[in-house]
Design an enzyme around this catalytic site. Sequence first.
Site, short mmCIF file in Angstrom:
data_model
loop_
_atom_site.label_atom_id
_atom_site.label_comp_id
_atom_site.label_asym_id
_atom_site.label_seq_id
_atom_site.Cartn_x
_atom_site.Cartn_y
_atom_site.Cartn_z
N ARG A 104 37.55 -17.91 48.50
CA ARG A 104 36.62 -16.62 49.11
C ARG A 104 36.10 -16.13 49.81
O ARG A 104 35.84 -14.75 49.89
CB ARG A 104 35.56 -17.14 47.43
CG ARG A 104 35.91 -18.00 46.13
CD ARG A 104 36.11 -15.69 45.57
NE ARG A 104 35.36 -15.34 45.40
CZ ARG A 104 34.07 -15.81 44.98
NH1 ARG A 104 33.91 -16.38 43.92
NH2 ARG A 104 33.20 -14.52 44.89
N GLN A 144 36.93 -12.98 42.69
CA GLN A 144 37.82 -13.72 42.40
C GLN A 144 39.43 -14.32 42.59
O GLN A 144 40.31 -14.87 43.62
CB GLN A 144 37.11 -14.54 41.26
CG GLN A 144 37.79 -16.08 41.16
CD GLN A 144 37.36 -16.93 41.74
OE1 GLN A 144 36.01 -16.95 42.22
NE2 GLN A 144 38.76 -18.28 42.47
N ARG A 193 26.22 -8.29 41.32
CA ARG A 193 26.61 -9.96 40.24
C ARG A 193 25.43 -8.52 39.17
O ARG A 193 24.33 -9.22 39.42
CB ARG A 193 26.33 -10.24 40.83
CG ARG A 193 27.02 -11.46 39.51
CD ARG A 193 26.88 -12.91 39.48
NE ARG A 193 28.17 -13.49 39.93
CZ ARG A 193 28.52 -14.67 40.31
NH1 ARG A 193 27.98 -15.34 39.95
NH2 ARG A 193 30.33 -14.59 40.74
N CYS A 203 38.03 -21.03 38.70
CA CYS A 203 36.85 -20.12 39.87
C CYS A 203 36.55 -20.69 39.73
O CYS A 203 35.29 -19.91 41.04
CB CYS A 203 36.94 -18.29 39.44
SG CYS A 203 36.08 -18.48 37.87
N HIS A 224 36.00 -10.25 37.50
CA HIS A 224 35.97 -10.33 38.65
C HIS A 224 36.50 -10.34 39.49
O HIS A 224 37.58 -11.26 40.44
CB HIS A 224 35.28 -12.26 38.15
CG HIS A 224 34.90 -12.63 39.07
ND1 HIS A 224 34.03 -12.51 39.71
CD2 HIS A 224 34.54 -14.49 39.17
CE1 HIS A 224 33.32 -13.27 41.11
NE2 HIS A 224 33.89 -14.38 40.49
N ASP A 240 39.06 -20.98 32.51
CA ASP A 240 37.53 -20.55 33.33
C ASP A 240 36.45 -21.29 31.77
O ASP A 240 37.33 -21.49 31.13
CB ASP A 240 37.52 -19.06 32.89
CG ASP A 240 36.17 -18.70 33.62
OD1 ASP A 240 35.62 -19.55 34.50
OD2 ASP A 240 36.02 -17.02 33.16
N1 NVA Z 1 33.32 -16.60 33.51
C1 NVA Z 1 32.80 -16.65 34.04
C2 NVA Z 1 32.85 -16.76 36.26
C3 NVA Z 1 32.17 -17.53 36.24
C4 NVA Z 1 32.43 -17.72 37.97
C5 NVA Z 1 31.61 -16.13 34.04
O1 NVA Z 1 31.21 -14.27 33.60
O2 NVA Z 1 30.27 -16.95 34.19
N1 CP Z 2 33.63 -18.17 41.37
C1 CP Z 2 32.34 -17.52 40.94
O1 CP Z 2 32.07 -16.72 41.07
O2 CP Z 2 31.81 -18.64 41.08
P1 CP Z 2 29.66 -18.20 41.84
O3 CP Z 2 29.52 -17.91 40.62
O4 CP Z 2 29.59 -20.01 41.92
O5 CP Z 2 29.49 -17.52 42.78
#
Ligand code: NVA
Ligand code: CP
Length: 309
Positions: free
Chosen positions: A291, A132, A102, A263, A129, A223
């Site tokens: 997930r 997801q 990540r 998500c 992502h 989101d």
């Molecule tokens: N768009 C959000 C998704 C979190 C799972 C982010 O990148 O923070």
């Molecule tokens: N939806 C998602 O990826 O959640 P986290 O940021 O908690 O991993």
Amino acid sequence: MRHFLTLKDYTKEEILDIISLGLAIKKELKSGNTIRHLSGQTLAMIFEKSSTRTRVSFETGMFQLGGHGLFLSHRDIHLGRGEPVKDTARVISSMCDMVMIRTFEHSKIEEFAAYSSVPVINGLTDSYHPVQLLADYMTMMEHSKAKNPVVAYIGDGNNMTHSWLMLAAKLGFELRVATPKGYEADAAIIAQAQQIAKASGALLRFTHDPKTAVRGATVVTTDTWASMGQEEEKEARLKIFEGFMVDDALMATADPDAIFLHCLPAYRNQEVSESVLEGAQSVVFDEAENRLHAQKGLMVWLNKQQKRQ
Ligand code: NVA
Ligand code: CP
């Protein structure tokens, strides 16, 4: 070797195979019959951003499959102190069987994958992502009655939007994206998705009006308005995104059997009202649980590809 960096690199059949495998493994787990498909294997999990779901689902999933997940925060490994990505990739992949990352720039995970001798999984970048979306489609298969999905994505044109665009383009369903002006999805990613959509028959539509997007939709999703890394923009975005909250009035214009996906983490009464998030059409906690199941399917699928080499 196959990595899992974006859905762009996968065919419709492969995406559906991974989800089916995840569903089969979910059934095994629910019947108490867990098979250690990845016995003795290790997954390195590199996190440069926060996570609840991604960390818990990958670590638990790997354990349930008979393997082990190593949580590697960027604060604790030398990557965060400037050790080059290409060195980190060669070292970690020489000891582990798979890597999940990540991070911020998508180019960083691409560089890591280029130097990795084992499959690399995208656990979220600024651009995509994809894991997801495996869980989201699994949830649609379980909860949506619609034969031909019409998905409405309302809010920021971000990594989730890009991933929805790729999923719709690959699987051939209708996706309507409503964003405020200036917060549209990336133009190059839209162009790629449109190109893929030509072959699948997917309809990708773009608007600045949430009502136009949601009318008759069978899935409504949103989101956060400020993704990780955009914390300083949060206050400004709250004003700019006014009118884009998924609330009861907007949900009422969707198909009566529509489901609501998010998500998570969700910001109540910003991108979604408390009533919709907690309402009867919301399946967000089943989505979050999926997930675990979808990613177990992905890891077993990638392992099978490795064995074929
Ligand atoms: N768009 C959000 C998704 C979190 C799972 C982010 O990148 O923070
Ligand atoms: N939806 C998602 O990826 O959640 P986290 O940021 O908690 O991993």
